[in-house]
Write a protein that holds these residues in place. Structure first.
Motif, short mmCIF file in Angstrom:
data_model
loop_
_atom_site.label_atom_id
_atom_site.label_comp_id
_atom_site.label_asym_id
_atom_site.label_seq_id
_atom_site.Cartn_x
_atom_site.Cartn_y
_atom_site.Cartn_z
N LEU A 381 0.82 -1.21 0.00
CA LEU A 381 0.00 0.00 0.00
C LEU A 381 0.86 1.26 0.00
N VAL A 382 1.93 1.27 0.80
CA VAL A 382 2.82 2.44 0.85
C VAL A 382 3.53 2.59 -0.49
N CYS A 383 3.94 1.49 -1.10
CA CYS A 383 4.57 1.58 -2.43
C CYS A 383 3.61 2.22 -3.43
N GLU A 384 2.35 1.86 -3.35
CA GLU A 384 1.35 2.44 -4.26
C GLU A 384 1.13 3.92 -3.98
N LYS A 385 1.00 4.29 -2.72
CA LYS A 385 0.74 5.68 -2.36
C LYS A 385 1.93 6.59 -2.63
N ASP A 386 3.12 6.12 -2.29
CA ASP A 386 4.32 6.97 -2.38
C ASP A 386 5.08 6.78 -3.67
N LEU A 387 4.46 6.01 -4.62
CA LEU A 387 5.02 5.85 -5.97
C LEU A 387 6.38 5.15 -5.98
N TYR A 388 6.54 4.15 -5.08
CA TYR A 388 7.71 3.29 -5.16
C TYR A 388 7.42 2.16 -6.13
N CYS A 389 8.47 1.52 -6.63
CA CYS A 389 8.30 0.38 -7.54
C CYS A 389 7.69 -0.81 -6.79
N MET A 390 6.60 -1.34 -7.33
CA MET A 390 5.92 -2.43 -6.64
C MET A 390 6.74 -3.72 -6.69
N ASP A 391 7.62 -3.85 -7.69
CA ASP A 391 8.42 -5.07 -7.73
C ASP A 391 9.35 -5.18 -6.52
N TRP A 392 9.66 -4.04 -5.87
CA TRP A 392 10.44 -4.10 -4.64
C TRP A 392 9.70 -4.89 -3.57
N ALA A 393 8.39 -4.61 -3.41
CA ALA A 393 7.60 -5.32 -2.39
C ALA A 393 7.52 -6.81 -2.70
N VAL A 394 7.37 -7.14 -3.98
CA VAL A 394 7.27 -8.55 -4.36
C VAL A 394 8.60 -9.27 -4.10
N LYS A 395 9.71 -8.62 -4.44
CA LYS A 395 11.02 -9.22 -4.20
C LYS A 395 11.31 -9.36 -2.71
N MET A 396 10.82 -8.41 -1.92
CA MET A 396 10.99 -8.53 -0.47
C MET A 396 10.21 -9.73 0.06
N MET A 397 8.97 -9.92 -0.45
CA MET A 397 8.17 -11.07 -0.03
C MET A 397 8.85 -12.37 -0.45
N GLN A 398 9.40 -12.39 -1.64
CA GLN A 398 10.10 -13.58 -2.13
C GLN A 398 11.30 -13.91 -1.24
N LYS A 399 12.01 -12.87 -0.82
CA LYS A 399 13.18 -13.07 0.04
C LYS A 399 12.76 -13.58 1.42
N LEU A 447 -9.47 3.15 -0.01
CA LEU A 447 -9.93 1.97 -0.73
C LEU A 447 -9.38 1.96 -2.16
N PHE A 448 -9.40 3.11 -2.79
CA PHE A 448 -8.88 3.24 -4.15
C PHE A 448 -7.40 2.84 -4.19
N HIS A 449 -6.61 3.34 -3.25
CA HIS A 449 -5.19 3.01 -3.23
C HIS A 449 -4.96 1.53 -2.95
N LEU A 450 -5.74 0.96 -2.04
CA LEU A 450 -5.53 -0.44 -1.69
C LEU A 450 -5.88 -1.37 -2.85
N VAL A 451 -6.97 -1.09 -3.58
CA VAL A 451 -7.34 -1.92 -4.73
C VAL A 451 -6.25 -1.84 -5.80
N ASN A 452 -5.76 -0.63 -6.04
CA ASN A 452 -4.68 -0.48 -7.01
C ASN A 452 -3.40 -1.18 -6.54
N ALA A 453 -3.14 -1.10 -5.24
CA ALA A 453 -1.96 -1.76 -4.69
C ALA A 453 -2.05 -3.26 -4.90
N GLN A 454 -3.24 -3.83 -4.64
CA GLN A 454 -3.41 -5.28 -4.83
C GLN A 454 -3.22 -5.66 -6.30
#
Length: 473
Positions: A381-399, A447-454
């Motif tokens: 959600l923070v990546c979506e709101k603050d315009l960070y790359c979402m692949d960072w969150a995915v790679k963190m989860m993978q790690k 809600l808008f940010h969370l749906v986009n984040a998902q």
């Protein structure tokens, strides 16, 4: 018969008396010493002391500090000059509040002056033990009330602590750790800092607002802000925090680096605001204790805390282990009460990859999959709101998934992530449907940010999966 009685006499031996000889040597030695002392003054030996001090008034502070290196005799004369009323008036500028100095409109002038003064006293006291150097320095500066923790009646308008900080930084630069320990203990004794810290960390948050602000200003302006090397900053921050238990360390860290209120009203002319913004932007009001509890905050409110955490996590901060720092972050997230998870996630992102991963891995090892999954959703959600790359969150989860010992534990964690997304969307949707909307319509926006984040999170998961499959084929 000729008589010899009239011509007989007693011969007095031509001998040197021992006592007279010693006195003679003493007088010679005294003359030699005086002549040596005068010779080290060079051409200044022809000047009376009063004229010598008048000459100093025409030299800059940097020039005087260079002069102090000529000889010990001149250095002693300069020490005497600094202690005179005229030397005090010349060297101890105290116009910390009137920032438009005649002919010297740059605010940095007074800061540069105290850097030069620190170098002067450093050189003049070069041959003294650390204890005596500190005592002499205190004797010179003790009359400046704005250098004291509680000295200035208007600390937010004042450059005094900033000047004191740059002075100490120059004075102590290059000293070894033992000497710097003595400096810190000396400052604590002068300012009574430990007792004041004890008061604020054991009181209800916000009940001693003025004292919290003064401790914040003193620690940052005098002890922390002026160091060039991170190892020096880590050393002084460690000195401030380490004497206290972990719960008090977190509280004190929040006081020093946490969010503050904006300036109350128009405190000073526009010049003050422009020139001092870099010095006071993080010390511009009272500590806001409810900021992390009442709603999502921004990067500015968390940057100071994140930078401090990164500083302590660095390998140069030898007195801190990774477990110490993670425990401090954990303790910080409940100051003064439990933070919103979004603010926790934003702090971890700002603290850097290593700290974020270590914090999450600690939860994985301790079997806290549900808490970890909620944190993972808020990171997205923070990546979506603050315009960070979402692949960072995915790679963190993978790690983080690799930390789990078995495939069953890993699959359970992934299921918890999906459940957390679903539950949070339902909760936010319920808030929107209830009709309780504020002026900014924050419920619908969240809600808008969370749906986009998902959506973006799962898109990156699909990209990662497809790349892995194509590599396998």
């Amino acid at each position: 018969m000729t008589s010899t009685a009239g011509t007989s006499y007693t011969l007095i031996p031509n001998q040197k008396y021992r006592r007279s000889n010693r006195r003679s040597r003493q007088r010679c030695n005294t003359l030699d010493t005086d002549s040596q002392s005068l010779s080290t003054l060079g051409h200044f030996k022809t000047l009376p002391l009063e004229i010598f001090q008048m000459v100093l008034n025409y030299l800059s502070v940097k020039d005087i500090s260079m002069l102090s290196m000529v000889s010990k005799t001149i250095s002693n004369r300069l020490i005497n000059y600094i202690s005179t009323p005229s030397g005090n008036r010349r060297l101890l500028l105290q116009d910390f509040h009137n920032l438009e100095l005649p002919g010297k409109r740059e605010v940095s002038y007074i800061l540069e002056h105290y850097k030069s003064l620190g170098l002067l006293l450093k050189r003049c006291t070069l041959l003294l033990p650390t204890k005596d150097r500190l005592k002499y320095t205190h004797k010179i500066l003790s009359e400046v009330s704005c250098f004291k923790l509680n000295g200035c009646p208007s600390p937010l308008h004042c450059l005094g602590l900033q000047c004191y900080g740059v002075f100490l930084q120059i004075l102590t630069a290059g000293w070894d750790e033992l000497e710097c320990h003595r400096v810190f203990n000396f400052l604590c004794e002068l300012s009574n800092l430990p007792r004041k810290v004890q008061t604020v960390v054991s009181s209800k948050p916000g009940s001693a607002r003025k004292l919290e602000l003064r401790i914040r200003l003193y620690c940052r302006s005098v002890l922390l802000n002026h160091w060039i090397h991170r190892s020096d900053s880590a050393f002084w921050l460690t000195r401030i925090l380490k004497p206290w238990p972990m719960v008090n360390q977190a509280r004190l860290l929040y006081i020093i680096f946490g969010p503050v209120s904006s300036l109350d009203g128009d405190l000073a002319p526009s010049l003050f605001k422009k020139k001092l913004l870099c010095h006071l932007i993080y010390c511009s009001g009272h500590v806001v204790w409810q900021k992390m509890i009442e709603g999502p905050t921004d990067e500015t409110s968390l940057k100071g805390l994140a930078d401090a955490i990164k500083l302590l996590y660095d390998t140069e901060a030898r007195e801190w282990t990774a477990d110490d720092v993670i425990s401090l972050v954990d303790e910080l997230s409940v100051v003064p009460r439990e933070w919103l998870m979004e603010n926790n996630a934003r702090l971890l992102i700002l603290s850097g990859n290593n700290i974020c991963f270590t914090f999450m891995a600690n939860k994985a090892v301790n079997g806290r999959a549900v808490d970890l999954a909620r944190l993972m959703v808020f990171l997205a959600l923070v990546c979506e709101k603050d315009l960070y790359c979402m692949d960072w969150a995915v790679k963190m989860m993978q790690k983080v998934c690799k930390v789990f010992g078995t495939p069953g534990e890993r699959n359970n964690f992934l299921q918890c992530v999906e459940n957390a997304f679903a539950h949070m969307i339902m909760d936010m949707l319920q808030a929107v449907l209830s009709g309780d909307r504020d002026e900014e319509d924050s419920s619908f926006l969240n809600l808008f940010h969370l749906v986009n984040a998902q959506a973006n999170f799962h898109k990156e998961v699909l990209y990662l999966t497809m790349r892995s499959n194509s590599n396998t084929v």
